[in-house]
Write a protein that holds these residues in place. Structure first.
Motif, short mmCIF file in Angstrom:
data_model
loop_
_atom_site.label_atom_id
_atom_site.label_comp_id
_atom_site.label_asym_id
_atom_site.label_seq_id
_atom_site.Cartn_x
_atom_site.Cartn_y
_atom_site.Cartn_z
N LEU A 53 46.88 36.97 39.59
CA LEU A 53 47.13 36.59 38.19
C LEU A 53 45.85 36.82 37.41
CD1 LEU A 53 49.15 33.47 39.07
CD2 LEU A 53 49.91 35.04 37.29
N ASP A 54 45.95 37.62 36.36
CA ASP A 54 44.81 37.90 35.49
C ASP A 54 44.92 36.99 34.27
OD1 ASP A 54 43.14 38.84 33.51
OD2 ASP A 54 43.76 40.94 33.64
N ALA A 55 44.17 35.88 34.32
CA ALA A 55 44.23 34.93 33.20
C ALA A 55 43.19 35.35 32.16
CB ALA A 55 43.99 33.51 33.70
N ALA A 130 40.30 33.92 36.20
CA ALA A 130 40.24 33.77 34.74
C ALA A 130 38.99 34.47 34.24
CB ALA A 130 40.22 32.30 34.37
N THR A 131 39.08 35.01 33.04
CA THR A 131 37.93 35.75 32.50
C THR A 131 37.35 35.05 31.27
OG1 THR A 131 39.54 37.27 31.54
CG2 THR A 131 38.49 37.96 33.58
N ALA A 132 37.00 35.84 30.25
CA ALA A 132 36.13 35.32 29.20
C ALA A 132 36.70 34.15 28.38
CB ALA A 132 35.74 36.45 28.27
N GLU A 173 31.30 40.15 38.27
CA GLU A 173 32.44 40.42 39.15
C GLU A 173 33.53 41.19 38.39
OE1 GLU A 173 33.15 36.83 42.19
OE2 GLU A 173 33.10 36.19 40.11
N GLU A 174 33.76 40.77 37.16
CA GLU A 174 34.81 41.41 36.37
C GLU A 174 34.51 42.90 36.19
OE1 GLU A 174 35.23 39.58 32.57
OE2 GLU A 174 37.16 40.54 32.13
N GLY A 175 33.26 43.21 35.89
CA GLY A 175 32.86 44.61 35.72
C GLY A 175 32.93 45.39 37.02
N LEU A 201 37.62 46.71 27.88
CA LEU A 201 37.51 45.93 26.64
C LEU A 201 38.58 44.86 26.63
CD1 LEU A 201 36.24 45.47 23.84
CD2 LEU A 201 37.84 47.16 22.92
N GLY A 202 38.16 43.61 26.64
CA GLY A 202 39.10 42.49 26.58
C GLY A 202 39.11 41.90 25.18
N GLY A 203 39.65 40.69 25.08
CA GLY A 203 39.67 40.01 23.81
C GLY A 203 38.38 39.24 23.57
N GLY A 436 42.16 47.88 35.88
CA GLY A 436 41.69 46.52 35.53
C GLY A 436 41.03 45.92 36.76
N TRP A 437 40.49 44.72 36.64
CA TRP A 437 39.71 44.16 37.75
C TRP A 437 40.57 43.62 38.89
CZ3 TRP A 437 40.95 39.19 38.75
CH2 TRP A 437 41.47 38.42 37.71
N THR A 438 41.87 43.38 38.65
CA THR A 438 42.69 42.62 39.62
C THR A 438 42.80 43.30 40.99
OG1 THR A 438 44.66 43.59 38.60
CG2 THR A 438 44.07 41.37 37.94
CA LIG Z 1 40.79 41.39 30.60
#
Ligand SMILES: [Ca+2]
Ligand SMILES: Nc1ccn([C@@H]2O[C@H](COP(=O)(O)OP(=O)(O)O)[C@@H](O)[C@H]2O)c(=O)n1
Length: 498
Positions: A53-55, A130-132, A173-175, A201-203, A436-438
């Motif tokens: 799950l990419d939160a 979960a990310t930013a 980690e996300e990168g 590029l995220g939100g 994406g990172w998932t």
């Molecule tokens: Ca994202």
């Protein structure tokens, strides 16, 4: 001659022994060919599954991956088999009513139960990252962030899957996992090929990750991630800019306009004819902008569009700080960045925005891209709404800003030039799996990418079977010839007499 004819008339058939040998030979050949064919026929594949799950800050998405069950030790391809977009906003938006964050996941979890075969569910790992959005919530209100995780955990623990935990990924980690995904899907890691950089590029944040000959990690260890994958060492440069996702960047840009606490804000990044009354409190509701809040502000302001790309670019530039750099070179805000190198895949909002604007073709000269975007920004808001009647107006209003932000981030922020811009590919999926990172996250946690290259047999299976079959047919042929000489010695003698 007459004796030979006589013998043939007496005994026109080969002896029973020869017949048996020939029959056995034929059966052996048929059996061998059948085995070879059956062995190479694709058998119905059994799969194993993993769920991530990419939160994200704007929304949560669920991805289901599958790989051949007998090959989870590193040879089978992992691919995305299903994805589900959770309705509503990201989990960080439920800070004041955390239970709703758990509730929101139920529909997609139901889809996951339908997708993964029941007998596999208990052994299917389930992760939430979960990310930013959650990074920001954790900064301003860590107990609210804990409550959101608690609610999410409760929902996921009750699923039939093997729940492995929910946590905030670091920007690094996300990168790095985004980079692993792109290069894994392109088959670059296993084959030890030159790698592709990853731009996400995220939100609420944005990541840049690439391998550069110019970088060994020593100048800025916090930007360095080391991997050994399939027998190759990688020293990856990666950086995540918190607050530089497109939604937070928009807040920063508008906040820069509204420093005076004006009741009317003329914005070049919005179309002419756009006019919305907005709350100052909403604009300053994140740690990315709270420091810029003027002392005295009215409750609301009128956000009025002006539709000017050049001016928009100038105000967007104002959120990047180029003044200090303690390294040999920097991107912006004093962050080290080595020389850009190689092709890049740009995904997530990079793709969504550029695809909407019809600007994914990077073979188009950068100047042409800017001209087209400039024309788009100069189009009146009424006309834009008529041209895109099905697009949610909140998102529609922001594409001029987002396109301008992307070009500014790439060229001014990261230093892509008119020449190197064409090294970027805007991508959504690679071979059916979302970039994406998932995927990289799951591959890492399930140890699916080995450090060393797996030993492979010198021949592929089909080649091995074919060679064995041909050799056996040859051997049987030789045996038959031998049998002919042993059991029909007179034949050969007669030939000699003649
Ligand atoms: Ca994202
Ligand atoms: N179809 C879509 C889906 C997402 N998006 C945007 O893509 C970004 C995704 O960011 P995210 O939710 O992954 O946020 P981060 O936590 O990665 O910063 C958001 O800005 C969304 O508004 C889009 O423009 N079009």
């Amino acid at each position: 001659m007459s004796a030979q004819r006589e013998m043939k008339e007496k005994n026109p058939w080969p002896t029973p022994v020869t017949i048996i040998i020939i029959v056995i030979g034929v059966i052996a050949i048929v059996a061998l060919v059948t085995v070879a064919v059956l062995q190479n026929k694709p058998v119905p594949q059994k799969y194993k599954y993993g769920i991530v799950l990419d939160a994200g800050s704007s929304h949560t998405a669920l991805y289901i991956y599958q790989w051949p069950a007998e090959k989870d030790n590193n040879t089978g391809r992992v691919e995305q088999t299903h994805s589900c977009k959770v309705k509503g906003k990201g989990i960080s938006s439920y800070a004041s009513e955390p239970w709703k964050a758990g509730e929101s996941l139920k529909e997609c979890m139901g889809e996951a139960e339908e997708t993964v075969p029941k007998e596999r569910a208990h052994e299917t790992p389930l992760y939430l990252g979960a990310t930013a959005g959650m990074r920001l919530l954790d900064i301003v209100n860590s107990s609210a962030s804990k409550n959101v995780f608690q609610a999410v955990e409760n929902a996921l623990r009750n699923s039939p899957f093997s729940y492995q935990g929910a946590r905030i990924l670091s920007g690094q980690e996300e990168g790095a996992f985004g980079w692993v995904t792109v290069n894994y899907l392109d088959d670059r890691l296993k084959q030890g090929l030159k790698t592709t950089g990853a731009l996400d590029l995220g939100g609420a944040s944005t990541q840049i990750s690439f391998i550069s000959n110019d970088f060994d990690g020593s100048e800025s260890p916090i930007n360095s991630v080391n991997f050994r994958l399939y027998g190759n060492d990688y020293n990856l440069y990666t950086h995540s800019f918190l607050c530089y996702g497109k939604d937070q960047a928009l807040k920063m840009v508008v906040a820069n306009h509204t420093q005076s606490g004006a009741t009317t804000v003329l914005d070049p990044c919005f179309h002419s004819g756009y006019n919305e009354t907005k709350n100052y409190s909403v604009l300053y509701d994140s740690p990315c902008v709270s420091g810029r809040k003027p002392q005295e502000v009215p409750e609301k302001f009128d956000h009025i569009g002006k539709g000017n790309f050049q001016e928009c670019q100038e105000v967007v530039k104002s959120v990047f700080n180029f003044t200090s750099c303690k390294y040999s070179r920097c991107s912006f805000n004093g962050v080290f960045q080595p020389l850009l190198q190689g092709p890049f895949g740009a995904f997530s909002a990079y793709y969504f925005v550029m695809n909407f604007l019809n600007l994914t073709d990077t073979s188009m000269p950068l100047e042409t891209v800017k001209e087209k975007l400039s024309q788009y920004c100069a189009t009146s808001w009424d006309k834009i709404k008529i041209q895109h009647p099905t697009v949610n107006v909140k998102y529609l209003a922001e594409y001029c800003f987002s396109g301008t932000y992307i070009l500014t981030l790439l060229t001014e922020g990261y230093d892509f030039t008119a020449v190197t811009y064409s090294n970027i590919k805007f991508i959504k999926k690679i071979k059916g799996s979302d970039a994406g990172w998932t995927l990289g996250y799951m591959l890492n946690l399930t140890n699916m990418i080995p450090a060393e290259a797996p030993d492979s047999p010198p021949l592929p299976h089909a080649g091995y079977v074919s060679i064995v079959t041909i050799m056996t047919i040859l051997l049987i042929g030789l045996l038959l010839l031998l049998a002919l000489r042993i059991f029909w010695p007179r034949c050969s003698k007669k030939t000699q007499i003649v």
